[in-house]
Structure formats: structure tokens, C-alpha cells
Scaffold this motif. Structure first.
Motif, PDB file in Angstrom:
ATOM      1  N   ALA A 124      14.680  12.419   1.071  1.00 17.62           N
ATOM      2  CA  ALA A 124      14.864  10.969   1.180  1.00 17.62           C
ATOM      3  C   ALA A 124      16.213  10.642   1.812  1.00 17.62           C
ATOM      4  O   ALA A 124      16.314   9.703   2.626  1.00 17.62           O
ATOM      5  CB  ALA A 124      14.756  10.326  -0.198  1.00 17.62           C
ATOM      6  N   LEU A 125      17.241  11.385   1.452  1.00 14.06           N
ATOM      7  CA  LEU A 125      18.567  11.157   2.032  1.00 14.06           C
ATOM      8  C   LEU A 125      18.540  11.410   3.538  1.00 14.06           C
ATOM      9  O   LEU A 125      19.069  10.608   4.332  1.00 14.06           O
ATOM     10  CB  LEU A 125      19.588  12.070   1.354  1.00 14.06           C
ATOM     11  CG  LEU A 125      21.031  11.972   1.847  1.00 14.06           C
ATOM     12  CD1 LEU A 125      21.596  10.583   1.573  1.00 14.06           C
ATOM     13  CD2 LEU A 125      21.898  13.049   1.176  1.00 14.06           C
ATOM     14  N   ILE A 184       0.822  -1.215   0.000  1.00 10.74           N
ATOM     15  CA  ILE A 184       0.000   0.000   0.000  1.00 10.74           C
ATOM     16  C   ILE A 184       0.857   1.266   0.000  1.00 10.74           C
ATOM     17  O   ILE A 184       0.697   2.129  -0.868  1.00 10.74           O
ATOM     18  CB  ILE A 184      -0.989  -0.019   1.169  1.00 10.74           C
ATOM     19  CG1 ILE A 184      -2.034  -1.130   0.933  1.00 10.74           C
ATOM     20  CG2 ILE A 184      -1.670   1.333   1.328  1.00 10.74           C
ATOM     21  CD1 ILE A 184      -2.987  -1.334   2.083  1.00 10.74           C
ATOM     22  N   PRO A 185       1.815   1.407   0.926  1.00  8.78           N
ATOM     23  CA  PRO A 185       2.617   2.636   0.869  1.00  8.78           C
ATOM     24  C   PRO A 185       3.524   2.718  -0.347  1.00  8.78           C
ATOM     25  O   PRO A 185       3.735   3.797  -0.898  1.00  8.78           O
ATOM     26  CB  PRO A 185       3.433   2.587   2.179  1.00  8.78           C
ATOM     27  CG  PRO A 185       3.411   1.164   2.597  1.00  8.78           C
ATOM     28  CD  PRO A 185       2.107   0.611   2.132  1.00  8.78           C
ATOM     29  N   VAL A 186       4.073   1.549  -0.790  1.00 10.63           N
ATOM     30  CA  VAL A 186       4.941   1.578  -1.969  1.00 10.63           C
ATOM     31  C   VAL A 186       4.136   1.966  -3.205  1.00 10.63           C
ATOM     32  O   VAL A 186       4.556   2.795  -4.017  1.00 10.63           O
ATOM     33  CB  VAL A 186       5.635   0.218  -2.169  1.00 10.63           C
ATOM     34  CG1 VAL A 186       6.369   0.181  -3.508  1.00 10.63           C
ATOM     35  CG2 VAL A 186       6.614  -0.039  -1.040  1.00 10.63           C
ATOM     36  N   ALA A 187       2.949   1.352  -3.351  1.00  8.29           N
ATOM     37  CA  ALA A 187       2.106   1.678  -4.499  1.00  8.29           C
ATOM     38  C   ALA A 187       1.663   3.136  -4.446  1.00  8.29           C
ATOM     39  O   ALA A 187       1.638   3.824  -5.467  1.00  8.29           O
ATOM     40  CB  ALA A 187       0.890   0.758  -4.532  1.00  8.29           C
ATOM     41  N   ALA A 188       1.318   3.602  -3.245  1.00 12.39           N
ATOM     42  CA  ALA A 188       0.915   5.006  -3.113  1.00 12.39           C
ATOM     43  C   ALA A 188       2.079   5.935  -3.455  1.00 12.39           C
ATOM     44  O   ALA A 188       1.903   6.946  -4.137  1.00 12.39           O
ATOM     45  CB  ALA A 188       0.414   5.276  -1.694  1.00 12.39           C
ATOM     46  N   VAL A 204       6.091   7.979   0.631  1.00 13.22           N
ATOM     47  CA  VAL A 204       4.860   8.613   0.165  1.00 13.22           C
ATOM     48  C   VAL A 204       4.829  10.079   0.582  1.00 13.22           C
ATOM     49  O   VAL A 204       4.515  10.970  -0.220  1.00 13.22           O
ATOM     50  CB  VAL A 204       3.630   7.872   0.724  1.00 13.22           C
ATOM     51  CG1 VAL A 204       2.348   8.550   0.268  1.00 13.22           C
ATOM     52  CG2 VAL A 204       3.639   6.416   0.287  1.00 13.22           C
ATOM     53  N   ARG A 205       5.158  10.331   1.824  1.00 16.74           N
ATOM     54  CA  ARG A 205       5.149  11.714   2.313  1.00 16.74           C
ATOM     55  C   ARG A 205       6.182  12.571   1.587  1.00 16.74           C
ATOM     56  O   ARG A 205       5.915  13.722   1.225  1.00 16.74           O
ATOM     57  CB  ARG A 205       5.408  11.732   3.827  1.00 16.74           C
ATOM     58  CG  ARG A 205       4.290  11.112   4.648  1.00 16.74           C
ATOM     59  CD  ARG A 205       4.467  11.399   6.122  1.00 16.74           C
ATOM     60  NE  ARG A 205       5.581  10.660   6.672  1.00 16.74           N
ATOM     61  CZ  ARG A 205       5.498   9.443   7.209  1.00 16.74           C
ATOM     62  NH1 ARG A 205       4.323   8.812   7.239  1.00 16.74           N
ATOM     63  NH2 ARG A 205       6.553   8.838   7.703  1.00 16.74           N
TER      64      ARG A 205
END
Length: 555
Positions: free
Chosen positions: A478-479, A261-265, A435-436
Motif C-alpha cells: 500500500a505504501l 464497489i472496490p472499497v466494499a470489496a 482490493v488487489r
């Protein structure tokens, strides 16, 4: 642990570098084949036809991301964890449960494409002639879901050959069927249009024919994976020799969807950048054209320029068909380092091996930067010569796309570096963070498009600038998040050396090109300049101590 658990071909399990190299080699071959498809296709369809083609992908990619992209990661992560614990019985159930669940999801995705195709093309993209292209792409959702499960399963077992070979099958089928069908539609329009709705233009029919080749390629890749799984042993011991798994089906479902779910989102949000371009690009371009019609008419005044009524579609098609195609090439290759790191980092995280996580994380980022910096900076300084070499018959499209490609060069670097960071965050259970982060990047993208594209002096280059800004913000966030959540340190020197080498490479290539252009012409001067820049880069990296050993993860 038996070697066969990780080797679907009875081979030893692949290291991070080994698995990444398999994926990288397959991606390189498939991208070369993809270029042999996309470059002639763009020359066949031109800016207008690529506008229809891109419209189909604008709707397809978000649905594809929602229903497919997360599947491979989720299945690979769960498979790697169960394989590390030698829970063989759970591995079989993971595959079975995933196939049933995600095939249903694929059917729903295909249905969504079929239902949304006409209103999307008419009211959102303002491009109703792209309707047929969207329709013929819909079955690829279901086919992609099935292939994603098998790819994730074998990647989790740390054998990357099924993924690589299926990608090769897809690329070859797309090349043969896509170009063949498109060319036939263009050369036999009367025959093709007899079977299509009234009012369909030959260019729209040719675009739909090319997209049909993409759908057939998905079918070929899926069929290869199914036949391979049926005919070749995956290395898991037979059922009577398996110990009962302590994990229930419900727990496996929860674990799958906790990652999916979070990866797809996150992937959906990532692909929303394409949808934002499609939804805002045409409208904002029309605004820019209305502000300065004389300027746009003068800029595209040669014989190859499109009809003024289709100017926005032509400019957008040139941007998406030429500039974005080149932009996506490097990240799609370096993404293999992130995918190759998932099983190794997931296993190290499950074993709480911080040293292994540090080594594999640094190797993935350095290997990505090693390719991304010279490629991204080289694209910026040689944007127009690259387009002239690849699309020699499309002068008006090059005029529209070259400034955008120059602006996209730095974005190549940031996007390429973001991929492994997202993969590693997902591997250690922090997929919601991606996602965020991507949500913030998408907001930057939307704001940039709305502010920059309506400006006549910038027009479609504003989409390129906002894309670069989006991925710069995404990379930095992300880093920071990965280092904070895992304790892994990725210092500035990890990026400084390839960045410095990349600047030397770009400067050497640009200088060499300027010297050689008058003597050799563009077709010879550009490859020579690229070779010169590459030699300077490799020598600079050697002087700075970057060797193959520094790019390796654990073996």
C-alpha cells in the motif's frame, strides 16, 4: 463558501486534524466503553462462550463489510467533492439516493445472514451451537447501512460530531443491554431456555443474549442519527435558494458505486482474515490436538480447563476473545486519522493541490505511527501481564492466548499504518488498488494458517503469526502504491523516528515491570511500567523534534 456547508451544527468546517481528533476522541471513549463490555463479557463467557460469540462475528463481519463499510467512504467522498464545488442541490440528492439504495442493500445483507447462519455454523465453522448468536445479529446489517449513509454524509461535510455521538450511543447501549442480557441468561437459564430451541445450552443462550445487545446498540445509533438529521439543520441552503445541479442522478449513482464497489470489496477481503481464522482455525486446531493429545492435555490440565471434546473451541475462543480483542484496539483508534483525512485529501485531489495532499498525507501517517509503534511493541513485551490484569480469573484462557498476543504486537503496527494508506488511496480514486493489495495479504494469511496452526508447538499462535505477515505485506504494498500513484513522498524518516521511540518505550516498560513486579504485584507494576515507558517515549520524540505541529494537517 458558507461555513454552514461543512458544519451541520452551524460551525466552521473542520480541518483534517480537527476532524480526526473528534473521531479519535469519540473512538477512544467508545473503545473504553467497549472494553468495559468485552472484558466482563469474556470473564462471564470464558473461552467456550467466546467461541460462539466469535463464530457469529466470523460470518457477520464479511457481510457487514460488503454492505456497510464502503458506504461511509463512498458517501463521504462524493459529498466532499460536491461540497467543494458548492453544488448544494446535489448534496440533498446524494443523501436521498444513498438512503434508498443502501437500505435495500441492508435488507439483502440481513437476508443473507439469516439464510447462511445454520449451514455456516454446522459445516464451515463446525460450531452448531453458535447458530442463535448468528441469527440475532442479522438485523444489524440493515441498521448499519442506514447509519453508514448518515455518517458518510456528515463526514463529507467535514463535521464529525454525528459519527462520534452515534458511536457513543451504540457503545453505551451495547454495554448496558449486552452485559445485562448475558448476565440474566446465565443467572436465569431455566427462564431463558424455555423460549429457545430444544438442545440449546445455557452458554450458547448467554452468548446469543450478548449478541442481541450488539444488535440493539446498532438500533440506538441509527435512531440517534435519524433524529439528529430531522431535528438539526445540516447547513445546506433551502431548496428554493439552491442552484440546479449539473450532475444527473445517474452520474451520482455511478460515482457512488465507483467508490463503493472496490472499497466494499477491499473491506470484504480485509475481513476475510477473520473468516479464514474461523474456517481454518477449528479444523487445524483439531489436527494439532490429534497429533499431540498428551501435550495439549498436560497444558490445560488445571481445573479451569475445558472438556477435552471442546478443546479446539476453547482455544479458538481464547484467541479471538482475549488476544484479538486487544489486537484490534489500537488500529480501531488510529483508523480515525485515515477517516479524518478522506475529506481533506479528496478535496485537495479535486482541486489538484499537490502540496496540500503531501502535507495531509504525511500528517496522517505520522500521527498514526506516533500511536501505533509504542502500543504495538508494548503489547508484545507485556502480553501476559496485560492479559493477567484484564482477565484475572481466566488462567487457562491466558495460557492459550498469551503467545498469540505476543506475535500480534508487530501486526498492530502494520495494520494501523495500512488503514490511512487505504483511506487515502480511496480518496484519490484508486480504491481498486486496495482490493488487489489486500488480496495478496489474504493469500499470505490463508497459507500461514494452513501451514502453522496444525503444528502442535505453535497451534493457535500460527494464526497470529500469519496475521502479522498478512499486514506487513499489505502495508508495504500500500505504501508503494500510494507513492507511485499520487507522487506523494512518504520517506523512511517518517516511520523511523516513531519506530525508534517505540523500541525505547517497550524496553523501558519491560525493564520497569521486571523491577516492580516483586514489590508491587502485577496490578500495580503493569500500570507503573506503562507510564514509565510512555514518559521515555514522549521524551525521546521530543528530542527527535516530533511536536504537535508536525502532526497537524492543514487548518
Amino acid at each position: 463558501m458558507t461555513n454552514g456547508v461543512f458544519g451541520g451544527d452551524r460551525t466552521k468546517k473542520q480541518s483534517f486534524l480537527g476532524g480526526s481528533c473528534v473521531l479519535l476522541a469519540s473512538a477512544l471513549v467508545t473503545k473504553i466503553i467497549g472494553a468495559l463490555f468485552k472484558l466482563p463479557l469474556t470473564n462471564l463467557l470464558g473461552g467456550g462462550g467466546m467461541g460462539y460469540f466469535s463464530c457469529a462475528y466470523g460470518l457477520f463481519l464479511p457481510v457487514y463489510a460488503l454492505s456497510i463499510t464502503g458506504l461511509t467512504t463512498a458517501v463521504a467522498k462524493l459529498t466532499a467533492e460536491r461540497a467543494a464545488l458548492e453544488d448544494h442541490a446535489a448534496l440533498r440528492r446524494i443523501l436521498k439516493l444513498s438512503l434508498w439504495s443502501f437500505s435495500l442493500m441492508g435488507l439483502l445483507g440481513t437476508g443473507a445472514i439469516l439464510l447462511l447462519a445454520k449451514p455456516f455454523c454446522r459445516y464451515v465453522a463446525e460450531n452448531p451451537d453458535a447458530y442463535l448468536s448468528v441469527l440475532v445479529l442479522a438485523p444489524a446489517i440493515l441498521l448499519g447501512c442506514v447509519s453508514a449513509v448518515f455518517r458518510g454524509y456528515y463526514e463529507g461535510l467535514r463535521t464529525m460530531y454525528p459519527t462520534g455521538l452515534s458511536q457513543l450511543a451504540e457503545a453505551l447501549t451495547k454495554l448496558v443491554c449486552g452485559l445485562g442480557l448475558c448476565r440474566y441468561a446465565l443467572t436465569h437459564p431455566a427462564v431463558v431456555l424455555r423460549y429457545l430451541p430444544p438442545g440449546t445450552t445455557p452458554l450458547a443462550a448467554a452468548s446469543a443474549a450478548a449478541v442481541l445487545g450488539v444488535t440493539l446498540s446498532c438500533a440506538a445509533g441509527t435512531l440517534f442519527l435519524i433524529l439528529r438529521h430531522v431535528c438539526i439543520w445540516d447547513g445546506i441552503p433551502a431548496l428554493p435558494r439552491q442552484k440546479p445541479s449539473p450532475v444527473s442522478d445517474r452520474a451520482l449513482y455511478r460515482a457512488l458505486f465507483a467508490v463503493l464497489i472496490p472499497v466494499a470489496a477491499g473491506s470484504l477481503i480485509t475481513n476475510l482474515t477473520n473468516l479464514i481464522d474461523l474456517a481454518t482455525g477449528m479444523h487445524c486446531l483439531n489436527t494439532a490436538i490429534r497429533k499431540a493429545p498428551v501435550s495439549f492435555a498436560a497444558r490445560f490440565a488445571d481445573d479451569s480447563a475445558p472438556d477435552p471434546a471442546a478443546l479446539a473451541n476453547f482455544i479458538f475462543g481464547s484467541f479471538s476473545g482475549l488476544a484479538v480483542t486487544i489486537f484490534n484496539l489500537v488500529p480501531s483508534l488510529t483508523n480515525m486519522f485515515g477517516k479524518g483525512a478522506i475529506p481533506a485529501i479528496a478535496a485537495a485531489h479535486a482541486e489538484q493541490n499537490r502540496s496540500a495532499m503531501q502535507q495531509d498525507s504525511a500528517a496522517a501517517m505520522l500521527a498514526t505511527g506516533f500511536l501505533a509503534f509504542p502500543a504495538g511493541l508494548g503489547i508484545s513485551v507485556l502480553a501476559q501481564p496485560i492479559l493477567q490484569l484484564l482477565y484475572p480469573q481466566r488462567a487457562a484462557e491466558i495460557l492459550a492466548a498469551a503467545p498469540s498476543l505476543q506475535c500480534l504486537g508487530p501486526g498492530v503496527i502494520f495494520l494501523a499504518l495500512t488503514f490511512p494508506l487505504f483511506s487515502m488511496l480511496q480518496a484519490v480514486g484508486h480504491a481498486p488498488t486496495t482490493v488487489r493489495i489486500m488480496g495478496v495479504g489474504v493469500c499470505c494469511k490463508l497459507a500461514g494458517n494452513l501451514l502453522l496452526i496444525p503444528l502442535p508447538r505453535i497451534h493457535i499462535a500460527g494464526a497470529a503469526l500469519s496475521t502479522t505477515l498478512c499486514y506487513l505485506v499489505t502495508f508495504l504494498l500500500a505504501l508503494y502504491a500510494y507513492q507511485k500513484k499520487t507522487g506523494v513522498k512518504l520517506g523512511i524518516m517518517l516511520f523511523l523516528k516513531p519506530a525508534y521511540g517505540g523500541m525505547l518505550c517497550a524496553a523501558a516498560a519491560a525493564f520497569s515491570y521486571s523491577l516492580l513486579l516483586g514489590r508491587l504485584g502485577n496490578n500495580l507494576a503493569l500500570p507503573a511500567a506503562i507510564c514509565m515507558g510512555g514518559c521515555v517515549y514522549l521524551f525521546a520524540m521530543w528530542l527527535m523534534g516530533i511536536r504537535l505541529a508536525t502532526l497537524r494537517g492543514r487548518t
